[in-house]
Design a protein around this motif. Structure first.
Motif, PDB file in Angstrom:
ATOM      1  N   VAL A  87       7.159 -17.922  13.570  1.00 37.17           N
ATOM      2  CA  VAL A  87       6.953 -17.115  12.373  1.00 37.17           C
ATOM      3  C   VAL A  87       6.097 -15.919  12.752  1.00 37.17           C
ATOM      4  N   VAL A  88       6.517 -14.732  12.324  1.00 35.11           N
ATOM      5  CA  VAL A  88       5.734 -13.522  12.534  1.00 35.11           C
ATOM      6  C   VAL A  88       5.282 -13.010  11.173  1.00 35.11           C
ATOM      7  N   ASN A  89       3.989 -13.061  10.942  1.00 35.10           N
ATOM      8  CA  ASN A  89       3.376 -12.660   9.679  1.00 35.10           C
ATOM      9  C   ASN A  89       3.099 -11.160   9.727  1.00 35.10           C
ATOM     10  N   ASN A  90       4.109 -10.360   9.406  1.00 33.94           N
ATOM     11  CA  ASN A  90       3.990  -8.910   9.549  1.00 33.94           C
ATOM     12  C   ASN A  90       3.793  -8.179   8.226  1.00 33.94           C
ATOM     13  N   ALA A  91       4.232  -8.765   7.117  1.00 33.59           N
ATOM     14  CA  ALA A  91       4.162  -8.069   5.832  1.00 33.59           C
ATOM     15  C   ALA A  91       2.734  -7.647   5.525  1.00 33.59           C
ATOM     16  N   GLY A  92       2.555  -6.372   5.197  1.00 32.89           N
ATOM     17  CA  GLY A  92       1.231  -5.870   4.871  1.00 32.89           C
ATOM     18  C   GLY A  92       1.328  -4.510   4.215  1.00 32.89           C
ATOM     19  N   ILE A  93       0.358  -4.175   3.391  1.00 28.09           N
ATOM     20  CA  ILE A  93       0.366  -2.915   2.661  1.00 28.09           C
ATOM     21  C   ILE A  93      -1.016  -2.269   2.708  1.00 28.09           C
ATOM     22  N   THR A  94      -1.051  -0.966   2.484  1.00 27.24           N
ATOM     23  CA  THR A  94      -2.320  -0.243   2.375  1.00 27.24           C
ATOM     24  C   THR A  94      -2.660   0.110   0.933  1.00 27.24           C
ATOM     25  N   GLY A  95      -1.682  -0.032   0.044  1.00 22.48           N
ATOM     26  CA  GLY A  95      -1.847   0.450  -1.319  1.00 22.48           C
ATOM     27  C   GLY A  95      -1.378   1.876  -1.474  1.00 22.48           C
ATOM     28  N   ASN A  96      -0.796   2.432  -0.379  1.00 20.27           N
ATOM     29  CA  ASN A  96      -0.227   3.789  -0.388  1.00 20.27           C
ATOM     30  C   ASN A  96      -1.222   4.859  -0.822  1.00 20.27           C
ATOM     31  N   LEU A  97      -2.426   4.742  -0.284  1.00 18.48           N
ATOM     32  CA  LEU A  97      -3.419   5.793  -0.513  1.00 18.48           C
ATOM     33  C   LEU A  97      -4.367   5.837   0.674  1.00 18.48           C
ATOM     34  N   ILE A  98      -5.009   6.987   0.836  1.00 17.62           N
ATOM     35  CA  ILE A  98      -6.020   7.174   1.864  1.00 17.62           C
ATOM     36  C   ILE A  98      -7.233   7.811   1.206  1.00 17.62           C
ATOM     37  N   GLY A  99      -8.418   7.259   1.455  1.00 17.08           N
ATOM     38  CA  GLY A  99      -9.635   7.812   0.872  1.00 17.08           C
ATOM     39  C   GLY A  99     -10.766   6.823   0.928  1.00 17.08           C
ATOM     40  N   PRO A 100     -11.923   7.195   0.442  1.00 17.52           N
ATOM     41  CA  PRO A 100     -13.086   6.298   0.461  1.00 17.52           C
ATOM     42  C   PRO A 100     -12.883   5.102  -0.462  1.00 17.52           C
ATOM     43  N   LEU A 101     -13.561   4.016  -0.134  1.00 17.07           N
ATOM     44  CA  LEU A 101     -13.429   2.793  -0.913  1.00 17.07           C
ATOM     45  C   LEU A 101     -13.754   3.026  -2.385  1.00 17.07           C
ATOM     46  N   LEU A 102     -14.705   3.895  -2.666  1.00 20.51           N
ATOM     47  CA  LEU A 102     -15.109   4.159  -4.034  1.00 20.51           C
ATOM     48  C   LEU A 102     -13.944   4.607  -4.909  1.00 20.51           C
ATOM     49  N   ASP A 103     -12.948   5.244  -4.304  1.00 14.32           N
ATOM     50  CA  ASP A 103     -11.827   5.786  -5.062  1.00 14.32           C
ATOM     51  C   ASP A 103     -10.628   4.845  -5.149  1.00 14.32           C
ATOM     52  N   VAL A 104     -10.731   3.667  -4.578  1.00 12.36           N
ATOM     53  CA  VAL A 104      -9.601   2.737  -4.584  1.00 12.36           C
ATOM     54  C   VAL A 104      -9.610   1.941  -5.882  1.00 12.36           C
ATOM     55  N   PRO A 105      -8.565   2.022  -6.683  1.00 15.49           N
ATOM     56  CA  PRO A 105      -8.538   1.291  -7.956  1.00 15.49           C
ATOM     57  C   PRO A 105      -8.595  -0.217  -7.749  1.00 15.49           C
ATOM     58  N   ALA A 106      -9.155  -0.905  -8.708  1.00 21.27           N
ATOM     59  CA  ALA A 106      -9.282  -2.362  -8.618  1.00 21.27           C
ATOM     60  C   ALA A 106      -7.932  -3.032  -8.443  1.00 21.27           C
ATOM     61  N   GLU A 107      -6.912  -2.513  -9.147  1.00 22.22           N
ATOM     62  CA  GLU A 107      -5.599  -3.149  -9.043  1.00 22.22           C
ATOM     63  C   GLU A 107      -5.007  -2.986  -7.643  1.00 22.22           C
ATOM     64  N   THR A 108      -5.346  -1.878  -6.966  1.00 20.37           N
ATOM     65  CA  THR A 108      -4.875  -1.684  -5.592  1.00 20.37           C
ATOM     66  C   THR A 108      -5.566  -2.664  -4.651  1.00 20.37           C
ATOM     67  N   ILE A 109      -6.871  -2.833  -4.817  1.00 24.03           N
ATOM     68  CA  ILE A 109      -7.598  -3.799  -3.991  1.00 24.03           C
ATOM     69  C   ILE A 109      -7.025  -5.196  -4.173  1.00 24.03           C
ATOM     70  N   ARG A 110      -6.764  -5.576  -5.411  1.00 24.15           N
ATOM     71  CA  ARG A 110      -6.214  -6.908  -5.671  1.00 24.15           C
ATOM     72  C   ARG A 110      -4.853  -7.085  -5.004  1.00 24.15           C
ATOM     73  N   GLY A 139       6.992 -28.332  16.541  1.00 26.53           N
ATOM     74  CA  GLY A 139       6.000 -27.409  17.065  1.00 26.53           C
ATOM     75  C   GLY A 139       6.537 -25.999  17.056  1.00 26.53           C
ATOM     76  N   GLY A 140       5.720 -25.060  17.486  1.00 23.68           N
ATOM     77  CA  GLY A 140       6.171 -23.671  17.497  1.00 23.68           C
ATOM     78  C   GLY A 140       5.006 -22.712  17.561  1.00 23.68           C
ATOM     79  N   SER A 141       5.258 -21.510  17.105  1.00 19.67           N
ATOM     80  CA  SER A 141       4.272 -20.444  17.264  1.00 19.67           C
ATOM     81  C   SER A 141       4.209 -19.587  16.011  1.00 19.67           C
ATOM     82  N   ILE A 142       2.989 -19.205  15.648  1.00 19.22           N
ATOM     83  CA  ILE A 142       2.749 -18.272  14.546  1.00 19.22           C
ATOM     84  C   ILE A 142       2.067 -17.041  15.128  1.00 19.22           C
ATOM     85  N   ILE A 143       2.616 -15.875  14.821  1.00 18.31           N
ATOM     86  CA  ILE A 143       1.997 -14.619  15.233  1.00 18.31           C
ATOM     87  C   ILE A 143       1.631 -13.843  13.982  1.00 18.31           C
ATOM     88  N   ASN A 144       0.356 -13.551  13.818  1.00 15.30           N
ATOM     89  CA  ASN A 144      -0.106 -12.716  12.712  1.00 15.30           C
ATOM     90  C   ASN A 144      -0.255 -11.283  13.196  1.00 15.30           C
TER      91      ASN A 144
END
Length: 252
Positions: A87-110, A139-144
């Motif tokens: 299993v390769v655990n690749n799914a991930g998101i940034t919230g599609n924004l770039i900026g300081p943490l102060l400007d990140v909406p709560a719903e994006t963090i969640r 048995g097997g392998s997990i890659i994050n």
């Protein structure tokens, strides 16, 4: 006499970028691939078509990894291809924004934490249920997939994202020790700046180029270079490696 069923690899978030590169390389290595996607059916089906046109076996499976019931369905669909071994655990998101943490909406963090942390945990749980020799698995392998953003914390850009990937690193180390005696290796690949659509989606398509002077090898990674590290960790050549976080970062 029936032919042996192929080894199966699940790759989450495999409709594009690093996930797609892992799926293609895995298929060339002989895996049947479950190409997971959350919303991009067209991209996932294109990956599947590319694999099958080349003589491989693959299926596209829609599942939001932040939903444990959907994760279970993903594993059920993969089982139809053959015997799960990785299993390769690749799914991930940034919230599609770039900026300081102060400007990140709560719903994006969640949402970022739901996908990047809870989603990885859910996939790891289901992988252990299916792979553990204590539970009848083979048995097997997990890659994050983590990120070298965890090194400095990505100040001013993606602190929330870097924090979520820090959790993935810790998960990898802890779970590796927990399931080693159950025939499961758990490792992590931490890409540096990579030429994917991640940066453009967040509004900075030239980000990798901007970072190039700070990368000792002088360029960003290509997705297939990250995929090569993933496939090596999945292989028998890495059979004595577990709990490792492997940076693929050009030295940055």
């Amino acid at each position: 006499m029936a032919e042996p069923r192929p080894e199966v690899l699940i790759v989450t978030g495999a409709s594009r970028g690093i996930g797609a590169a892992v799926a293609f390389r895995a298929a060339r290595a002989g895996y049947a691939v479950a190409v997971n996607y959350a919303a991009d059916a067209g991209g996932a089906n294109s990956v599947v078509d590319g694999i099958t046109d080349d003589g491989g076996a693959a299926v596209a499976v829609q599942a939001d990894v932040s939903d444990p019931a959907a994760v279970a369905r993903l594993f059920d669909a993969a089982a139809a291809l053959g015997a799960l071994t990785g299993v390769v655990n690749n799914a991930g998101i940034t919230g599609n924004l770039i900026g300081p943490l102060l400007d990140v909406p709560a719903e994006t963090i969640r949402r970022v934490l739901d996908v990047n942390v809870a989603g990885v945990l859910y996939v790891c749980q289901e992988a252990v249920r299916r792979l553990s020799t204590d539970r009848g698995g083979r048995g097997g392998s997990i890659i994050n997939i983590s990120s070298t953003a965890t090194k400095a914390g990505s100040p001013g850009t993606w602190v929330h994202y870097a924090a979520s990937k820090g959790a993935v690193d810790v998960l990898t180390v802890g779970l590796a020790a927990e399931v080693a005696a159950q025939g499961i290796r758990v490792n992590c690949v931490a890409p540096g700046s990579t030429n994917t659509g991640l940066h453009a989606a967040a509004g900075m398509p030239d980000r990798v180029e901007r970072l190039r002077p700070s990368i000792p090898l002088g360029r960003g990674a290509e997705p297939d270079e990250v995929a090569a590290a993933v496939l090596w960790l999945l292989s028998g050549e890495a059979g004595y490696i577990t709990g490792a976080v492997l940076p693929v970062s050009g030295g940055r």
